[in-house]
Design a protein around this motif. Sequence first.
Motif, PDB file in Angstrom:
ATOM      1  N   ASN A 173      49.963  38.857  38.895  1.00 55.88           N
ATOM      2  CA  ASN A 173      50.707  39.091  37.756  1.00 55.88           C
ATOM      3  C   ASN A 173      50.332  38.941  36.553  1.00 55.88           C
ATOM      4  OD1 ASN A 173      53.325  40.390  36.481  1.00 55.88           O
ATOM      5  ND2 ASN A 173      53.226  38.563  34.951  1.00 55.88           N
ATOM      6  N   GLY A 174      48.877  38.669  36.709  1.00 54.25           N
ATOM      7  CA  GLY A 174      47.413  38.116  35.975  1.00 54.25           C
ATOM      8  C   GLY A 174      46.873  37.623  36.594  1.00 54.25           C
ATOM      9  N   GLY A 175      47.026  36.168  37.196  1.00 54.82           N
ATOM     10  CA  GLY A 175      46.615  35.173  37.510  1.00 54.82           C
ATOM     11  C   GLY A 175      45.554  35.229  38.217  1.00 54.82           C
ATOM     12  N   ASN A 176      45.218  36.250  39.135  1.00 53.94           N
ATOM     13  CA  ASN A 176      44.379  36.231  39.782  1.00 53.94           C
ATOM     14  C   ASN A 176      43.388  37.691  39.874  1.00 53.94           C
ATOM     15  OD1 ASN A 176      43.475  33.658  41.716  1.00 53.94           O
ATOM     16  ND2 ASN A 176      45.881  34.423  41.934  1.00 53.94           N
ATOM     17  N   ILE A 177      42.116  37.608  39.963  1.00 50.90           N
ATOM     18  CA  ILE A 177      41.474  39.142  39.240  1.00 50.90           C
ATOM     19  C   ILE A 177      40.797  38.435  40.841  1.00 50.90           C
ATOM     20  CG2 ILE A 177      39.429  40.149  38.756  1.00 50.90           C
ATOM     21  CD1 ILE A 177      40.587  39.116  35.744  1.00 50.90           C
ATOM     22  N   LEU A 178      40.916  39.536  41.583  1.00 57.12           N
ATOM     23  CA  LEU A 178      40.232  39.856  43.588  1.00 57.12           C
ATOM     24  C   LEU A 178      38.574  40.426  42.850  1.00 57.12           C
ATOM     25  CD1 LEU A 178      42.949  40.914  45.931  1.00 57.12           C
ATOM     26  CD2 LEU A 178      42.030  39.060  44.853  1.00 57.12           C
TER      27      LEU A 178
END
Length: 282
Positions: free
Chosen positions: A90-95
Motif C-alpha cells: 500500500n505504499g509502504g515499500n518501493i521495489l
Amino acid sequence: MSSPKPLLVATDLDRTMIYSNAAAGATVAATICVEHLDGAPLSYMTAAAADRMRELAVAAAVLPTTTRTIEQFGRIRLPGAPWPFAVTSNGGNILVDGVPDSRWRRGIDAAVRAGGAGLAEVEAALRGRIDDSWVLKFRGADELFCYLVVDLAATPPDFLADWNSWCRERGWSASRQGRKIYTMPDAVCKSRAVAEVRARLIASGRLEAAAPTLAAGDGALDAEMLAAADRAIRPRHGELEELGWTRPGLTVTAASGIGAGEEILDWFTAALTGPVAAGTPG
C-alpha cells in the motif's frame, strides 16, 4: 538511454488488472493465468488485456501499485515485466528492480511512529474486538499494517464503522476490500509512493517532466491515489463502486469484472495519442 516516456501509469492489481475466478464475473473471453499459489492457478487476465499490458509497458512508464506484501506481489507474473519500480504494501515499500528500497522504508517507519499508535497497539486492540465466529484469518503485512479475512455474512454490521472510528483517533483507518478488512496507518498510502517514483523517473530522464500521471483502482485504499492523479479510472465494481465514490473527471468503466481490466488498459493506451475522455461519471 531510451527517450523519456510521455505518460506515467499507476495501476492497482487485484480486481483492477488481475482477477480471481470469483472476481472475474461472467466472461467468454480467453484468459491467461498470471498467478499461482501452491501450484494452483489463482489470478487471471484476459488474453487481450495481457497483450495490451505488454504494449503499454513499452510505450509508457507503468508502475504496478498494490496493497499486496512484497512476497504476495512476487507471485504475480504480470505481462510487461520486469518492472524498474513497483509499489507494494500500500505504499509502504518501493521495489527498485525487484529490491526493497531501504531508505524509503525507513522514512515510512518514522512517519508511522510520528503519526500515532504503533502496529502492536493496534493489533492488540483489534484482537480484543474479534472472534473466530466470523474472522477466518488475522494477518500482518510487512510489519506495516494488518488485515482480517472474514465471513461477510457473519461479520457484525457495526464492526467496521466502530473500528474505523477507533483507528481514526490514532492515525489509522479501516476499510473493507472484498472479504478482507484492512487496518492501515495514515502514513502508508499509495499516492505518496507514486509521487516518489514519479520524481525519481523524471530525475533519471526516464519520464518527461510534463508527463501526466494516470491511475486506476477499485478499493477505498486506492481513492487517494486516484484523487492525486491527473486523470483516473475505476472499474464498475469493488468498494469504490459500492461507496459511489467519484471525483471531477473520473472515468468509470462500462464493464464490470475481468472485462473492466481490458477497458482500463484501452483507456490508458488512448492517453498516449491524445487526451482521454472524462468517461462515464460514477
